[in-house]
Design a protein around this motif. Structure first.
Motif, PDB file in Angstrom:
ATOM      1  N   ALA A 408      62.443   2.228  19.293  1.00 24.17           N
ATOM      2  CA  ALA A 408      62.333   0.829  18.883  1.00 24.17           C
ATOM      3  C   ALA A 408      63.553   0.260  18.514  1.00 24.17           C
ATOM      4  N   VAL A 409      63.862  -0.955  18.561  1.00 22.70           N
ATOM      5  CA  VAL A 409      65.090  -1.478  18.090  1.00 22.70           C
ATOM      6  C   VAL A 409      64.699  -2.822  17.511  1.00 22.70           C
ATOM      7  N   LEU A 410      65.443  -3.233  16.270  1.00 21.86           N
ATOM      8  CA  LEU A 410      65.192  -4.395  15.534  1.00 21.86           C
ATOM      9  C   LEU A 410      66.231  -5.322  16.026  1.00 21.86           C
ATOM     10  N   LEU A 411      65.804  -6.517  16.817  1.00 24.48           N
ATOM     11  CA  LEU A 411      66.958  -7.344  17.088  1.00 24.48           C
ATOM     12  C   LEU A 411      67.659  -8.415  16.005  1.00 24.48           C
ATOM     13  N   THR A 412      66.688  -8.905  15.733  1.00 21.43           N
ATOM     14  CA  THR A 412      67.065  -9.938  14.372  1.00 21.43           C
ATOM     15  C   THR A 412      65.863 -10.212  13.892  1.00 21.43           C
ATOM     16  N   GLY A 413      66.052 -10.983  12.770  1.00 20.64           N
ATOM     17  CA  GLY A 413      64.917 -11.496  11.876  1.00 20.64           C
ATOM     18  C   GLY A 413      65.099 -12.477  10.659  1.00 20.64           C
ATOM     19  N   ARG A 414      64.585 -13.050  10.009  1.00 27.90           N
ATOM     20  CA  ARG A 414      64.866 -14.163   9.037  1.00 27.90           C
ATOM     21  C   ARG A 414      63.931 -13.651   7.744  1.00 27.90           C
ATOM     22  N   ARG A 415      64.644 -13.738   6.632  1.00 25.41           N
ATOM     23  CA  ARG A 415      64.196 -13.739   5.261  1.00 25.41           C
ATOM     24  C   ARG A 415      63.516 -12.528   4.816  1.00 25.41           C
ATOM     25  N   ALA A 416      63.396 -12.215   3.349  1.00 26.80           N
ATOM     26  CA  ALA A 416      63.123 -11.020   3.009  1.00 26.80           C
ATOM     27  C   ALA A 416      61.535 -10.849   3.079  1.00 26.80           C
ATOM     28  N   CYS A 417      61.081  -9.683   2.916  1.00 26.12           N
ATOM     29  CA  CYS A 417      59.631  -9.492   2.978  1.00 26.12           C
ATOM     30  C   CYS A 417      59.208  -9.591   1.575  1.00 26.12           C
ATOM     31  N   PRO A 418      57.878 -10.020   1.328  1.00 26.50           N
ATOM     32  CA  PRO A 418      57.297 -10.179  -0.268  1.00 26.50           C
ATOM     33  C   PRO A 418      57.416  -8.807  -0.746  1.00 26.50           C
ATOM     34  N   PRO A 419      57.694  -8.616  -1.978  1.00 27.28           N
ATOM     35  CA  PRO A 419      57.270  -7.381  -2.783  1.00 27.28           C
ATOM     36  C   PRO A 419      55.873  -6.991  -2.507  1.00 27.28           C
ATOM     37  N   GLU A 420      55.671  -5.716  -2.549  1.00 25.29           N
ATOM     38  CA  GLU A 420      54.269  -5.075  -2.659  1.00 25.29           C
ATOM     39  C   GLU A 420      53.473  -5.663  -3.506  1.00 25.29           C
ATOM     40  N   ASP A 421      52.027  -5.665  -3.520  1.00 24.96           N
ATOM     41  CA  ASP A 421      51.395  -6.264  -4.486  1.00 24.96           C
ATOM     42  C   ASP A 421      51.644  -7.288  -5.320  1.00 24.96           C
ATOM     43  N   SER A 422      52.244  -8.367  -4.552  1.00 21.81           N
ATOM     44  CA  SER A 422      52.586  -9.755  -5.214  1.00 21.81           C
ATOM     45  C   SER A 422      51.434 -10.717  -5.007  1.00 21.81           C
ATOM     46  N   GLY A 423      50.096 -10.526  -4.444  1.00 19.31           N
ATOM     47  CA  GLY A 423      49.105 -11.162  -4.368  1.00 19.31           C
ATOM     48  C   GLY A 423      48.734 -11.919  -3.275  1.00 19.31           C
ATOM     49  N   GLY A 424      49.422 -11.580  -2.027  1.00 20.13           N
ATOM     50  CA  GLY A 424      49.021 -12.429  -1.049  1.00 20.13           C
ATOM     51  C   GLY A 424      49.982 -13.661  -0.636  1.00 20.13           C
ATOM     52  N   ILE A 425      49.847 -14.185   0.403  1.00 16.00           N
ATOM     53  CA  ILE A 425      50.686 -15.359   1.038  1.00 16.00           C
ATOM     54  C   ILE A 425      50.754 -16.393  -0.017  1.00 16.00           C
ATOM     55  N   ALA A 426      49.403 -16.882  -0.385  1.00 16.02           N
ATOM     56  CA  ALA A 426      49.587 -17.912  -1.061  1.00 16.02           C
ATOM     57  C   ALA A 426      50.073 -17.921  -2.633  1.00 16.02           C
ATOM     58  N   SER A 427      49.880 -16.711  -3.168  1.00 15.58           N
ATOM     59  CA  SER A 427      50.500 -16.240  -4.347  1.00 15.58           C
ATOM     60  C   SER A 427      52.060 -16.050  -4.223  1.00 15.58           C
ATOM     61  N   PHE A 428      52.442 -15.599  -3.268  1.00 22.76           N
ATOM     62  CA  PHE A 428      53.936 -15.301  -2.943  1.00 22.76           C
ATOM     63  C   PHE A 428      54.493 -16.822  -2.766  1.00 22.76           C
ATOM     64  N   GLN A 429      53.862 -17.666  -2.149  1.00 26.48           N
ATOM     65  CA  GLN A 429      54.685 -18.993  -2.182  1.00 26.48           C
ATOM     66  C   GLN A 429      54.703 -19.856  -3.302  1.00 26.48           C
ATOM     67  N   ASP A 430      53.504 -19.629  -4.087  1.00 30.57           N
ATOM     68  CA  ASP A 430      53.741 -20.132  -5.603  1.00 30.57           C
ATOM     69  C   ASP A 430      54.779 -19.443  -6.329  1.00 30.57           C
ATOM     70  N   SER A 431      54.999 -18.316  -6.125  1.00 31.37           N
ATOM     71  CA  SER A 431      56.065 -17.702  -6.979  1.00 31.37           C
ATOM     72  C   SER A 431      57.374 -18.052  -6.425  1.00 31.37           C
ATOM     73  N   LEU A 432      57.489 -18.228  -5.198  1.00 29.01           N
ATOM     74  CA  LEU A 432      58.741 -18.903  -4.916  1.00 29.01           C
ATOM     75  C   LEU A 432      59.162 -20.157  -5.243  1.00 29.01           C
ATOM     76  N   LYS A 433      58.347 -20.946  -5.467  1.00 28.65           N
ATOM     77  CA  LYS A 433      58.342 -22.295  -6.162  1.00 28.65           C
ATOM     78  C   LYS A 433      58.701 -22.154  -7.700  1.00 28.65           C
ATOM     79  N   ILE A 434      58.172 -21.174  -8.193  1.00 27.01           N
ATOM     80  CA  ILE A 434      58.630 -20.879  -9.720  1.00 27.01           C
ATOM     81  C   ILE A 434      60.021 -20.412  -9.935  1.00 27.01           C
TER      82      ILE A 434
END
Length: 474
Positions: A408-434
């Motif tokens: 397998a080869v990673l070609l490209t990508g965008r943006r950092a992965c959320p931290p583990e146990d950060s509550g799921g995507i809705a909680s993560f998006q709220d944290s980014l606003k904070i």
């Protein structure tokens, strides 16, 4: 090929942009032209109050008089409406003849591409949808390739990463004068991408027209954009390529490799339309005797999108694909997971796992090759049944054996992965606003939880190289 802008309008807009107190954080004229082009072709109504926010920095231009303000804002709206009208009439085209460009004209093209990309970034759900199964297969590949061409022209380092390891015969087939031994390969790569730009823009316009027809469900496509005659500007949004910076401070800053681009008098060979997406990353690729799958792994619900593009041998099992996704995204494999393909679940059997049931199939028994058509255009991968991180895996194309990697080869990508146990995507998006508001009452606690080094926009070539070394050891 000329944009729908008069000499008078160009003069007024140039003066308008020059009023900015912060020129480094304001569009240039060429960036503005690419930006309005992208707004015009986007198959959705983008209100002036939204798109005008991007043109200037935090400090808005100071006008000498109300008359001057009305003249300049009125001119901007005139040009916006002219672009919109030309798009509806299918008369809006790339304003450059790439093959006849002179050395001093390249900067204008790169600036135009930057502005164009900022416009596309306003509607990521349209331009990079999670599910493209409703589109013709050929168009899906061409749209993905076109977006990759835009990315490569904005960020030269990404461009170089795409071309490393790509067999020379592939480039010679598309561009007859390509010389794999050329000492100035970065410039040659950019020249190839530039030659592909006209077709890339045309394919994105074709995609926009088709998307618009589907979205309107039979309504005339002439209603896709509504001209507005007045609006107020707001805050300036960050550069989509590197979170928080404009072209001159980020992806569009001067790069010496852009200064030496040349084309032969004949131009590209007759097959030189699009480099169709098979752009390996920094890891060297060793051919494998079987097809490979180019996959785009997108974290569902992330805005701006978090994604990775991976080239994976067809012999890869789902169990191995799980490990590959973990490495590429940045997860730590600390929780349960499963794949969902055509209504069936695939996972590692565990009789003591309360989430495991007999209707799950053993992911170790299935490879991408054996699943074949069942993969369709996309399928799902879910990680952590508590936070429930859902990833949509889009099958962008099947790569022939001659271009397949041994691992397998990673070609490209965008943006950092959320931290583990950060509550799921809705909680993560709220944290980014904070985290974007240092005055928020929860800012300190959130920053402590995420760590001082966490940057949501960060994912660069060094990260790709490090992940590819890890993938090689899997």
């Amino acid at each position: 090929m000329k944009p729908p802008v008069t000499a008078r309008q160009k003069k007024i807009l140039t003066r308008y942009l020059a009023l900015s107190p912060d020129p480094d954080d304001t569009f240039t004229y060429d960036e503005l032209m690419g930006y309005l082009f992208g707004i015009a072709i986007t198959p959705d109504v983008i209100l002036p109050g939204e798109w005008m926010d991007q043109i200037f920095g935090e400090e808005k231009p100071v006008h000498d008089s109300m008359t001057q303000a009305q003249e300049m804002l009125g001119c901007l709206m005139e040009v916006y409406n002219a672009f919109s009208d030309a798009s509806r009439a299918d008369t809006l085209h790339l304003p450059f003849n790439i093959l006849t460009l002179k050395p001093g004209q390249y900067d204008a093209v790169f600036a135009w591409v930057f502005g164009f990309n900022v416009a596309l970034s306003l509607r990521p759900d349209i331009w990079e949808p999670e599910d493209m199964s409703a589109l013709p297969e050929d168009l899906t590949y061409e749209v993905m390739s076109s977006l990759m061409i835009i990315e490569g022209l904005i960020d030269p380092e990404v461009c170089t990463a795409y071309f490393e390891g790509l067999p020379g015969d592939i480039l010679r087939e598309a561009f007859g004068d390509f010389d794999a031994e050329d000492e100035d390969l970065p410039s040659r790569h950019l020249a190839i991408l530039l030659a592909s730009l006209p077709m890339a823009v045309e394919k994105l316009q074709e995609f926009a027209r088709l998307t618009n027809c589907k979205r309107l469900d039979g309504i005339s496509k002439k209603s896709n954009l509504i001209p507005f005659r007045s609006a107020r500007t707001g805050r300036n949004a960050p550069c989509p390529g590197n979170g928080g910076k404009k072209s001159k401070k980020c992806c569009g800053k001067d790069d010496s490799s852009k200064a030496n681009i040349t084309f032969t008098s004949e131009g590209p060979a007759k097959k030189g339309q699009l480099i169709r997406g098979r752009f390996p990353g920094p890891a060297k690729i060793t051919a494998f005797p079987g097809p490979a799958f180019q996959l785009k792994v997108s974290l569902v619900g992330s805005k701006p999108p978090i994604w990775r593009r991976i080239l994976v041998p067809g012999t890869t099992s789902l169990a191995d694909l799980h490990a590959i996704i973990q490495a590429c995204m940045g997860w730590t494999d600390s929780h349960l997971h499963h794949f969902a393909i055509r209504g069936e679940l695939y996972a590692i059997p565990d009789e003591e796992d309360e989430w495991y049931s007999s209707d799950k199939r053993d992911e170790r028994d299935f490879t991408l090759d054996t699943l074949g058509q069942r993969l369709s255009s996309s399928f799902l991968y879910v990680y952590d049944m508590g936070d429930y991180w859902e990833h949509r895996i889009t099958v962008e194309q099947i790569v022939p054996p001659a271009e397949s990697p041994a691992h397998a080869v990673l070609l490209t990508g965008r943006r950092a992965c959320p931290p583990e146990d950060s509550g799921g995507i809705a909680s993560f998006q709220d944290s980014l606003k904070i985290l974007a508001d240092a005055g928020h009452e929860e800012y300190r606690a959130t920053r402590t939880w995420f760590g001082a080094g966490f940057r949501a926009e960060h994912f660069d070539r060094e990260d790709i190289a490090s992940i590819n070394l890890r993938l090689k050891r899997l």
